[in-house]
Design a protein around this motif. Sequence first.
Motif, mmCIF file in Angstrom:
data_model
loop_
_atom_site.group_PDB
_atom_site.id
_atom_site.type_symbol
_atom_site.label_atom_id
_atom_site.label_comp_id
_atom_site.label_asym_id
_atom_site.label_seq_id
_atom_site.Cartn_x
_atom_site.Cartn_y
_atom_site.Cartn_z
ATOM 1 N N ILE A 71 -3.338 5.839 -9.853
ATOM 2 C CA ILE A 71 -3.315 7.264 -9.548
ATOM 3 C C ILE A 71 -3.616 7.524 -8.075
ATOM 4 C CG2 ILE A 71 -4.345 9.498 -10.076
ATOM 5 C CD1 ILE A 71 -4.960 8.414 -12.861
ATOM 6 N N SER A 72 -4.632 6.857 -7.561
ATOM 7 C CA SER A 72 -5.028 7.059 -6.171
ATOM 8 C C SER A 72 -5.552 5.753 -5.600
ATOM 9 C CB SER A 72 -6.105 8.131 -6.042
ATOM 10 O OG SER A 72 -5.646 9.361 -6.549
ATOM 11 N N THR A 73 -5.414 5.584 -4.288
ATOM 12 C CA THR A 73 -5.937 4.381 -3.625
ATOM 13 C C THR A 73 -6.598 4.773 -2.312
ATOM 14 O OG1 THR A 73 -3.862 3.974 -2.452
ATOM 15 C CG2 THR A 73 -4.136 2.897 -4.594
ATOM 16 N N TYR A 74 -7.504 3.939 -1.875
ATOM 17 C CA TYR A 74 -8.157 4.111 -0.586
ATOM 18 C C TYR A 74 -8.510 2.741 -0.038
ATOM 19 C CZ TYR A 74 -11.705 4.645 2.959
ATOM 20 O OH TYR A 74 -12.410 4.524 4.134
ATOM 21 N N SER A 75 -8.325 2.548 1.281
ATOM 22 C CA SER A 75 -8.737 1.308 1.935
ATOM 23 C C SER A 75 -9.428 1.651 3.244
ATOM 24 C CB SER A 75 -7.529 0.401 2.213
ATOM 25 O OG SER A 75 -6.991 -0.100 1.024
ATOM 26 N N SER A 76 -10.490 0.965 3.524
ATOM 27 C CA SER A 76 -11.165 1.157 4.804
ATOM 28 C C SER A 76 -10.286 0.589 5.921
ATOM 29 C CB SER A 76 -12.530 0.458 4.791
ATOM 30 O OG SER A 76 -12.379 -0.943 4.562
ATOM 31 N N PRO A 77 -10.468 1.041 7.149
ATOM 32 C CA PRO A 77 -9.648 0.548 8.269
ATOM 33 C C PRO A 77 -9.818 -0.964 8.460
ATOM 34 C CG PRO A 77 -10.832 2.534 8.895
ATOM 35 C CD PRO A 77 -11.395 2.105 7.576
ATOM 36 N N LYS A 78 -8.764 -1.614 8.923
ATOM 37 C CA LYS A 78 -8.823 -3.041 9.214
ATOM 38 C C LYS A 78 -9.867 -3.314 10.307
ATOM 39 C CE LYS A 78 -5.277 -4.740 6.761
ATOM 40 N NZ LYS A 78 -5.369 -5.867 5.817
ATOM 41 N N MET A 96 0.828 -1.210 0.000
ATOM 42 C CA MET A 96 0.000 0.000 0.000
ATOM 43 C C MET A 96 0.860 1.257 0.000
ATOM 44 S SD MET A 96 -2.973 1.234 -0.076
ATOM 45 C CE MET A 96 -3.928 -0.231 0.258
ATOM 46 N N MET A 97 1.935 1.252 0.817
ATOM 47 C CA MET A 97 2.809 2.420 0.859
ATOM 48 C C MET A 97 3.503 2.647 -0.481
ATOM 49 S SD MET A 97 2.511 3.961 3.629
ATOM 50 C CE MET A 97 3.911 5.056 3.419
ATOM 51 N N LYS A 98 3.846 1.539 -1.158
ATOM 52 C CA LYS A 98 4.473 1.688 -2.475
ATOM 53 C C LYS A 98 3.524 2.366 -3.446
ATOM 54 C CE LYS A 98 7.775 -2.122 -2.267
ATOM 55 N NZ LYS A 98 8.183 -3.398 -2.880
ATOM 56 N N LYS A 99 2.247 1.960 -3.384
ATOM 57 C CA LYS A 99 1.266 2.545 -4.303
ATOM 58 C C LYS A 99 1.104 4.039 -4.041
ATOM 59 C CE LYS A 99 -1.405 -1.683 -5.128
ATOM 60 N NZ LYS A 99 -2.703 -2.342 -4.990
ATOM 61 N N VAL A 100 1.073 4.394 -2.748
ATOM 62 C CA VAL A 100 0.938 5.803 -2.411
ATOM 63 C C VAL A 100 2.160 6.574 -2.878
ATOM 64 C CG1 VAL A 100 0.802 7.447 -0.503
ATOM 65 C CG2 VAL A 100 -0.569 5.352 -0.458
ATOM 66 N N THR A 101 3.343 5.971 -2.697
ATOM 67 C CA THR A 101 4.579 6.620 -3.143
ATOM 68 C C THR A 101 4.587 6.827 -4.646
ATOM 69 O OG1 THR A 101 5.783 5.623 -1.315
ATOM 70 C CG2 THR A 101 7.087 6.457 -3.152
ATOM 71 N N TYR A 102 4.199 5.771 -5.370
ATOM 72 C CA TYR A 102 4.141 5.879 -6.833
ATOM 73 C C TYR A 102 3.171 6.974 -7.255
ATOM 74 C CZ TYR A 102 6.583 1.394 -6.929
ATOM 75 O OH TYR A 102 7.489 0.398 -6.754
ATOM 76 N N PHE A 103 2.064 7.043 -6.542
ATOM 77 C CA PHE A 103 1.052 8.046 -6.869
ATOM 78 C C PHE A 103 1.628 9.460 -6.703
ATOM 79 C CE2 PHE A 103 -2.523 10.638 -6.993
ATOM 80 C CZ PHE A 103 -2.705 11.295 -5.777
ATOM 81 N N LEU A 104 2.337 9.680 -5.583
ATOM 82 C CA LEU A 104 2.893 11.003 -5.334
ATOM 83 C C LEU A 104 3.934 11.378 -6.384
ATOM 84 C CD1 LEU A 104 3.280 10.845 -1.439
ATOM 85 C CD2 LEU A 104 1.569 12.115 -2.756
ATOM 86 N N ILE A 105 4.758 10.382 -6.762
ATOM 87 C CA ILE A 105 5.765 10.647 -7.792
ATOM 88 C C ILE A 105 5.094 10.988 -9.125
ATOM 89 C CG2 ILE A 105 7.606 9.599 -9.176
ATOM 90 C CD1 ILE A 105 8.350 7.972 -6.687
ATOM 91 N N ALA A 106 4.075 10.181 -9.483
ATOM 92 C CA ALA A 106 3.363 10.426 -10.745
ATOM 93 C C ALA A 106 2.683 11.787 -10.735
ATOM 94 C CB ALA A 106 2.328 9.321 -10.974
ATOM 95 N N LEU A 107 2.143 12.141 -9.579
ATOM 96 C CA LEU A 107 1.467 13.430 -9.452
ATOM 97 C C LEU A 107 2.442 14.578 -9.666
ATOM 98 C CD1 LEU A 107 -1.297 14.666 -8.711
ATOM 99 C CD2 LEU A 107 -0.510 14.722 -6.344
ATOM 100 N N LEU A 108 3.626 14.452 -9.103
ATOM 101 C CA LEU A 108 4.626 15.492 -9.249
ATOM 102 C C LEU A 108 5.098 15.625 -10.696
ATOM 103 C CD1 LEU A 108 6.510 17.561 -7.951
ATOM 104 C CD2 LEU A 108 8.128 15.703 -7.489
ATOM 105 N N LEU A 109 5.320 14.479 -11.353
ATOM 106 C CA LEU A 109 5.774 14.506 -12.741
ATOM 107 C C LEU A 109 4.722 15.120 -13.653
ATOM 108 C CD1 LEU A 109 7.503 11.016 -13.008
ATOM 109 C CD2 LEU A 109 8.620 13.274 -12.959
ATOM 110 N N CYS A 110 3.474 14.725 -13.433
ATOM 111 C CA CYS A 110 2.393 15.254 -14.280
ATOM 112 C C CYS A 110 2.257 16.762 -14.089
ATOM 113 C CB CYS A 110 1.072 14.562 -13.949
ATOM 114 S SG CYS A 110 1.014 12.844 -14.505
ATOM 115 N N ALA A 111 2.403 17.199 -12.845
ATOM 116 C CA ALA A 111 2.281 18.631 -12.575
ATOM 117 C C ALA A 111 3.408 19.400 -13.256
ATOM 118 C CB ALA A 111 2.312 18.879 -11.064
ATOM 119 N N THR A 112 4.542 18.751 -13.380
ATOM 120 C CA THR A 112 5.710 19.412 -13.974
ATOM 121 C C THR A 112 5.617 19.485 -15.489
ATOM 122 O OG1 THR A 112 7.072 18.632 -12.140
ATOM 123 C CG2 THR A 112 8.222 19.376 -14.119
ATOM 124 N N PHE A 113 5.183 18.363 -16.116
ATOM 125 C CA PHE A 113 5.268 18.274 -17.573
ATOM 126 C C PHE A 113 3.931 18.390 -18.308
ATOM 127 C CE2 PHE A 113 9.645 17.400 -17.462
ATOM 128 C CZ PHE A 113 9.906 16.520 -16.418
#
Length: 364
Positions: free
Chosen positions: A141-148, A1-18
């Motif tokens: 792009i984005s993820t969400y999970s309900s609490p365990k 899950m953390m990897k997905k969030v990290t990837y999302f943030l990186i993708a968001l930054l790149l898209c905002a830049t280019f």
Amino acid sequence: MMKKVTYFLIALLLCATFAGTVSAWNSNSAANINPSGSLMPGDSVSATMTIKILEDSTVYRINMYTDLTSAVWTGSLTGADGTPITEFPAGKRYIDGYPLTKLRQDTILTIYLDGKVPENKAGSEITVMSVEEVSSSESVISTYSSPKQTVYNPDDIPKQITEINDAITKLDAELTEMSKQGADVSSALAKLDTARTAVKAADNYKNDIPTATKEIVSASAAVVDAEKLMVNAALTKAKNNLDLIEQNIANLNAKNWGSDSRVILLSTSKQTAQNQYNTAKNAYDSSTSSVSASTKTQALDALKNSASTLTESNTLWEEAQKSPLAAVGPYAIYIVIGIVAVIVIVGAVILIRRRGYDDWDELG
């Protein structure tokens, strides 16, 4: 899950830049899960989640995941003003086939889920709803999970009741021993009574798993609190013992008993107990809701050793005060012997002189 969030943030930054303005979605609120707390195997569960898809969204597909069995997903799209757009059929695990990209307005996506808690998840945790936004290039792009959520295991209840009762019995024995050493354990005993009441209620409701579990949680928390209060009582009494030992040693030194081997050994024993106390006190002060097993052991050892050392110091101090001769300390015996020797010698000299004088008279 953390990897997905990290990837999302990186993708968001790149898209905002280019690419200028980037599209995304955000949930208007966390998923609404019913029931929202702990679950039983076989329970029916429903969930709803509302997502706002922005006008310039690049959403291609919404993937949905759940740990529920017999899951049925449905959904609907409405305009931001509530105007219905479309309904998604039941039975699909994802929403696509509808142009979620390049929407003419902000759109509200509502996702519905119904399912059952799997029997094989008893005693574990499950995630009722996870949602993932994917672009046309299959990028997350984005993820969400309900609490365990915890799934009760009915088979665990008798075992948990036994374990808590064993913990209460052990703690009660330790508190009894501590009270014999002069520690004030009244607060810990009161908290232990709270644990007994809760675990008894759990036993009475052991066929009502949610209620029994609630009482078990309360009983466990009370045992933890009682143990922490016990450690505090041990530390308080140990500190008092150490202060009294220190005073006894000071008194003995004032009477010139400092070189006595017993006083030297007493100081060493006191330092050992002091070190145990310092270590346990530092660990206790840094603890939060509970104390570690090592902290508990160190506190009890500090109490035990300080109590025995105090007894020894009291005995020595009493001995030092037994007679006025004690004021001269451990050398008193030698002084007494010396005095006796002087008296004997003086007496002998006087006797010899007197006898010699008498003999002179007789000869004259």
